[in-house]
Design a protein around this motif. Sequence first.
Motif, PDB file in Angstrom:
ATOM      1  N   GLU A 107       0.717  -1.222  -0.035  1.00 50.29           N
ATOM      2  CA  GLU A 107       0.199   0.020  -0.035  1.00 50.29           C
ATOM      3  C   GLU A 107       0.828   1.172  -0.031  1.00 50.29           C
ATOM      4  OE1 GLU A 107      -3.145  -0.091   2.963  1.00 50.29           O
ATOM      5  OE2 GLU A 107      -3.989   1.776   2.465  1.00 50.29           O
ATOM      6  N   ASP A 108       2.145   1.137   0.768  1.00 54.18           N
ATOM      7  CA  ASP A 108       2.866   2.461   0.877  1.00 54.18           C
ATOM      8  C   ASP A 108       3.655   2.687  -0.442  1.00 54.18           C
ATOM      9  OD1 ASP A 108       4.388   4.385   2.329  1.00 54.18           O
ATOM     10  OD2 ASP A 108       5.968   2.789   1.728  1.00 54.18           O
ATOM     11  N   ARG A 140       5.593 -13.411  -7.809  1.00 53.30           N
ATOM     12  CA  ARG A 140       4.589 -13.674  -9.056  1.00 53.30           C
ATOM     13  C   ARG A 140       3.529 -12.472  -9.057  1.00 53.30           C
ATOM     14  NH1 ARG A 140       4.558 -20.150  -9.763  1.00 53.30           N
ATOM     15  NH2 ARG A 140       3.048 -19.619 -11.285  1.00 53.30           N
ATOM     16  N   GLY A 141       3.513 -11.478  -7.876  1.00 53.03           N
ATOM     17  CA  GLY A 141       2.427 -10.528  -8.105  1.00 53.03           C
ATOM     18  C   GLY A 141       1.491 -10.759  -6.802  1.00 53.03           C
ATOM     19  N   LEU A 142       0.734  -9.760  -6.572  1.00 52.14           N
ATOM     20  CA  LEU A 142      -0.410  -9.777  -5.181  1.00 52.14           C
ATOM     21  C   LEU A 142      -1.510 -10.157  -5.848  1.00 52.14           C
ATOM     22  CD1 LEU A 142       0.505  -6.392  -3.406  1.00 52.14           C
ATOM     23  CD2 LEU A 142       1.304  -8.466  -3.011  1.00 52.14           C
ATOM     24  N   GLY A 143      -1.594 -10.527  -7.052  1.00 57.35           N
ATOM     25  CA  GLY A 143      -3.023 -10.810  -7.549  1.00 57.35           C
ATOM     26  C   GLY A 143      -4.131  -9.964  -7.381  1.00 57.35           C
ATOM     27  N   MET A 149      -6.745  -2.909  -4.088  1.00 55.73           N
ATOM     28  CA  MET A 149      -6.005  -1.877  -3.203  1.00 55.73           C
ATOM     29  C   MET A 149      -5.349  -0.891  -3.832  1.00 55.73           C
ATOM     30  SD  MET A 149      -2.884  -2.836  -0.545  1.00 55.73           S
ATOM     31  CE  MET A 149      -1.831  -3.309  -1.586  1.00 55.73           C
ATOM     32  N   TRP A 150      -4.835  -1.230  -4.968  1.00 52.25           N
ATOM     33  CA  TRP A 150      -4.274   0.043  -5.996  1.00 52.25           C
ATOM     34  C   TRP A 150      -5.466   0.800  -6.377  1.00 52.25           C
ATOM     35  CZ3 TRP A 150      -1.854  -2.170 -11.375  1.00 52.25           C
ATOM     36  CH2 TRP A 150      -1.463  -1.038 -11.937  1.00 52.25           C
ATOM     37  N   TYR A 177     -11.541  -2.848 -12.039  1.00 50.34           N
ATOM     38  CA  TYR A 177     -10.662  -1.956 -11.261  1.00 50.34           C
ATOM     39  C   TYR A 177      -9.608  -1.596 -12.431  1.00 50.34           C
ATOM     40  CZ  TYR A 177     -12.836  -4.601  -7.791  1.00 50.34           C
ATOM     41  OH  TYR A 177     -13.909  -5.168  -6.681  1.00 50.34           O
ATOM     42  N   ILE A 178      -9.558  -1.869 -13.635  1.00 50.13           N
ATOM     43  CA  ILE A 178      -8.783  -1.575 -14.643  1.00 50.13           C
ATOM     44  C   ILE A 178      -9.281  -0.758 -15.765  1.00 50.13           C
ATOM     45  CG2 ILE A 178      -9.174  -3.452 -15.904  1.00 50.13           C
ATOM     46  CD1 ILE A 178      -6.145  -3.996 -16.081  1.00 50.13           C
ATOM     47  N   ASP A 179      -8.263   0.329 -16.379  1.00 49.94           N
ATOM     48  CA  ASP A 179      -8.547   0.989 -17.407  1.00 49.94           C
ATOM     49  C   ASP A 179      -7.904   0.611 -18.926  1.00 49.94           C
ATOM     50  OD1 ASP A 179     -10.046   3.343 -15.856  1.00 49.94           O
ATOM     51  OD2 ASP A 179      -8.083   3.228 -14.816  1.00 49.94           O
TER      52      ASP A 179
END
Length: 336
Positions: A107-108, A140-143, A149-150, A177-179
Amino acid sequence: MIIQIQPSLTAADKEIIISKVKSLDYKTTEVKTQHGNYIVAIGKKEFDIRQLGHLKGIIDVHRVSDDYKLVSRKWKISRTKIDLGHNVIIGDGSLSIMAGPCSIETEDQIQKTVDHLVKNNVKIMRGGVFKPRSSPYAFRGLGIEGLKMWYKLARQAGIKIVSEVMQVSQIGEMYDYIDIYQVGARNTQNFNLLDELGRVDRAVMIKRGISGTIEELLYSAEYVFAAGNEKLMLCERGIRTYERASRNTLDVNAIPILKEKTHLPVIVDPSHGIGIRQYVEPIALAAVMAGADGIIYETHQKPEEAASDGQQTLDFEESSVLIDRLRKTFALKNSF
Ligand code: PEP
Ligand code: MN
């Protein structure tokens, strides 16, 4: 050949057009996108185009000699503009800048990156939550939770999101959640993924395959368009050559060539293109001079601690300098 038809055309009238085209020895595919209805006709036979022009419901008939059709520049005079909302438009003659970490981590980290982008008036943030990694033991990413969160933090700041989708099942999960869905270099020829991305009403950026040709990239884009999605852009991100002094070889040639061959916006990724932090800037500026519509690059508050691709990632100071120089270079180019 591309036949643009009126969206309001009745099924019976459409059938008349299709049978006529078939009688000329052409195979037909119907395409319905956010912006128009088309019949793509594939065949070789020469005929007088007026045989079609008079049929009811036809807006226009375009002959396209390229093997890819809908993404070809040959039939579309105006270039594709992709409106992401809130005045963020790609391909409208401005320079789009997309920046952020290779991977979304915390998050930070997201907040710091968002603040950095806001400070520099950059409207699109990149970052991976589903990461294609050469080794299965690498991060491999936060999924999807990372993307949620992003999204929360980015939206509050008016920032748009571009992130890689690796498989069909993620399209629906990511949608809210995506553009821009990014198709990564390893998935450029994942035709099932491309087909499915054609069925969603969200922008798609297709990266050039690791050893992919320009033509193959255009065919990949054709898949998405033909399945119904015109909100498309391409990304040159370097290809694998015999040269080992850099991670990849950014193909600057591809930029003017793509701009000539297609009406789609061309974005350039200098971070993966060269893979070496101190050379990202000159390559990014070269891409602008070569005609790129946008630049996507990696930045992180502490590149040396990044979970992935730190060696090619700019810190925020370098990133601010790059943004300024990108804009100056773009203005200089437009002054010619
Ligand atoms: C990325 O953008 O982080 C990435 C993995 O890119 P590519 O698919 O171009 O390797
Ligand atoms: Mn990366």
